[in-house]
Design a protein around this motif. Sequence first.
Motif, PDB file in Angstrom:
ATOM      1  N   ASP A   1       2.321   0.014  -4.047  1.00 42.29           N
ATOM      2  CA  ASP A   1       2.242   1.059  -4.669  1.00 42.29           C
ATOM      3  C   ASP A   1       3.059   1.717  -6.009  1.00 42.29           C
ATOM      4  O   ASP A   1       2.598   2.532  -6.723  1.00 42.29           O
ATOM      5  CB  ASP A   1       2.061   2.178  -3.262  1.00 42.29           C
ATOM      6  CG  ASP A   1       0.918   2.162  -2.668  1.00 42.29           C
ATOM      7  OD1 ASP A   1       0.159   1.145  -2.715  1.00 42.29           O
ATOM      8  OD2 ASP A   1       1.089   2.671  -1.356  1.00 42.29           O
TER       9      ASP A   1
ATOM     10  N   GLY B   1      -1.905  -9.216   3.913  1.00 40.74           N
ATOM     11  CA  GLY B   1      -2.688  -8.077   4.178  1.00 40.74           C
ATOM     12  C   GLY B   1      -2.374  -7.174   3.530  1.00 40.74           C
ATOM     13  O   GLY B   1      -3.104  -6.410   2.455  1.00 40.74           O
ATOM     14  N   ALA B   2      -1.298  -6.477   3.851  1.00 45.12           N
ATOM     15  CA  ALA B   2      -0.616  -5.263   2.979  1.00 45.12           C
ATOM     16  C   ALA B   2      -1.796  -4.237   2.796  1.00 45.12           C
ATOM     17  O   ALA B   2      -1.807  -3.339   1.875  1.00 45.12           O
ATOM     18  CB  ALA B   2      -0.392  -5.609   1.473  1.00 45.12           C
ATOM     19  N   LYS B   3      -2.447  -4.159   3.951  1.00 44.94           N
ATOM     20  CA  LYS B   3      -3.659  -2.938   4.037  1.00 44.94           C
ATOM     21  C   LYS B   3      -4.472  -3.022   2.806  1.00 44.94           C
ATOM     22  O   LYS B   3      -4.778  -1.737   2.447  1.00 44.94           O
ATOM     23  CB  LYS B   3      -2.896  -1.542   4.315  1.00 44.94           C
ATOM     24  CG  LYS B   3      -1.994  -1.589   5.386  1.00 44.94           C
ATOM     25  CD  LYS B   3      -1.573  -0.342   5.799  1.00 44.94           C
ATOM     26  CE  LYS B   3      -0.890   0.078   7.070  1.00 44.94           C
ATOM     27  NZ  LYS B   3      -0.215   1.618   7.082  1.00 44.94           N
ATOM     28  N   GLY B   4      -4.880  -4.251   2.411  1.00 37.69           N
ATOM     29  CA  GLY B   4      -5.855  -4.341   1.314  1.00 37.69           C
ATOM     30  C   GLY B   4      -5.258  -4.127  -0.277  1.00 37.69           C
ATOM     31  O   GLY B   4      -5.931  -4.164  -1.154  1.00 37.69           O
ATOM     32  N   ARG B   5      -3.970  -3.817  -0.342  1.00 41.20           N
ATOM     33  CA  ARG B   5      -3.263  -3.527  -1.379  1.00 41.20           C
ATOM     34  C   ARG B   5      -3.392  -5.141  -2.566  1.00 41.20           C
ATOM     35  O   ARG B   5      -3.091  -5.996  -1.821  1.00 41.20           O
ATOM     36  CB  ARG B   5      -1.872  -3.085  -1.593  1.00 41.20           C
ATOM     37  CG  ARG B   5      -1.677  -1.775  -0.831  1.00 41.20           C
ATOM     38  CD  ARG B   5      -0.300  -1.514  -0.751  1.00 41.20           C
ATOM     39  NE  ARG B   5       0.117  -0.026  -0.332  1.00 41.20           N
ATOM     40  CZ  ARG B   5       0.117   0.331   0.882  1.00 41.20           C
ATOM     41  NH1 ARG B   5       0.128  -0.725   2.041  1.00 41.20           N
ATOM     42  NH2 ARG B   5       0.518   1.485   1.385  1.00 41.20           N
TER      43      ARG B   5
ATOM     44  N   GLU C   1      -4.419  -0.639  -4.061  1.00 41.79           N
ATOM     45  CA  GLU C   1      -5.541  -1.581  -3.894  1.00 41.79           C
ATOM     46  C   GLU C   1      -6.324  -1.942  -5.092  1.00 41.79           C
ATOM     47  O   GLU C   1      -7.228  -2.810  -5.212  1.00 41.79           O
ATOM     48  CB  GLU C   1      -6.596  -0.855  -2.998  1.00 41.79           C
ATOM     49  CG  GLU C   1      -6.150  -0.523  -1.704  1.00 41.79           C
ATOM     50  CD  GLU C   1      -6.912   0.521  -0.751  1.00 41.79           C
ATOM     51  OE1 GLU C   1      -7.091   0.387   0.513  1.00 41.79           O
ATOM     52  OE2 GLU C   1      -7.697   1.217  -1.365  1.00 41.79           O
TER      53      GLU C   1
ATOM     54  N   ASN D   1      -0.746   7.168  -1.665  1.00 42.09           N
ATOM     55  CA  ASN D   1      -0.963   6.131  -0.521  1.00 42.09           C
ATOM     56  C   ASN D   1      -2.122   5.171  -0.725  1.00 42.09           C
ATOM     57  O   ASN D   1      -3.262   5.572  -0.929  1.00 42.09           O
ATOM     58  CB  ASN D   1      -1.013   6.635   0.833  1.00 42.09           C
ATOM     59  CG  ASN D   1      -1.257   5.920   1.819  1.00 42.09           C
ATOM     60  OD1 ASN D   1      -0.480   4.794   1.918  1.00 42.09           O
ATOM     61  ND2 ASN D   1      -1.931   6.076   2.969  1.00 42.09           N
ATOM     62  N   LEU D   2      -1.886   3.738  -0.716  1.00 42.78           N
ATOM     63  CA  LEU D   2      -2.828   2.670  -0.964  1.00 42.78           C
ATOM     64  C   LEU D   2      -3.230   2.799  -2.313  1.00 42.78           C
ATOM     65  O   LEU D   2      -4.373   1.958  -2.607  1.00 42.78           O
ATOM     66  CB  LEU D   2      -4.087   2.751  -0.016  1.00 42.78           C
ATOM     67  CG  LEU D   2      -3.593   2.548   1.550  1.00 42.78           C
ATOM     68  CD1 LEU D   2      -4.990   2.886   2.254  1.00 42.78           C
ATOM     69  CD2 LEU D   2      -3.133   1.362   1.714  1.00 42.78           C
TER      70      LEU D   2
END
Length: 253
Positions: free
Chosen positions: A181, A173-177, A193, A189-190
């Motif tokens: 980073d 997932g990597a928070k959408g990355r 993406e 941050n992020l």
Amino acid sequence: MGGFEEKKETCGTICLKYLLFSFNFLFWLAGGVVMAVGVWALVEKSDYISLLSSKTYAASAYILVLAGAIVMVTGVLGCCATFKEQRRLLRVYFVLLLCIFLLEILAGVLAYIYYQQLNDELKQNLKKTMTENYNKTNHEHITRAVDKLQQEFKCCGSNSSADWAESTYIRSGAKGRKVPDSCCKTITNLCGERDHPSNIYKVEGGCITKLENFILDHLKIIGAVGIGVACVQVTVTFSQLMLSCCYRSVDDP
């Protein structure tokens, strides 16, 4: 006439002592150089050592540190042996120098051997290390090393930024990355993406080429210092041995 000969012999002995002292001081300096190079090789970009599966690079540097430290201590021993005119102590000194010489040659040979193997090792292991261990618990040192590698060398992924698509970190997932980073030209941050070339480093050859060149440069220095200083020390040791035989020790009959 006899008094003149005695005075002449005394002056010659004093000159020999100071020559030997000078040689020992050169040894002490050489030991400092060897130890400094070993410490430099370990400290400079030390995080990158965790990305190497083989311990040969670190072993070569540690051997140089050990050899340098022993040389510095032995140099002081040589000075004491010279001024006290203890030939037996000088023999111990020369044996220690032989051991140091072998250590330095070993460091140089290990550096040369690893120089030949580095490319294959990185090809086999760097991508696996980055994609399987990045951002994992108990592998924080790997995460730090990868982030530092990508930022300092302005690269992304082992061979290319596409390598990250196969990583456990991105797949989880990597928070959408799409990439970490640390691949970004300007870290926010992020920012991972967006994997467009305007946002992340897309260097031909990826990080593997940059890391290989970096390690190779260090190995050249380790090998040159190890073997080069050892050869200089052999020359100086031989000169010391010849000079030490020119005057009689006070403990000889």
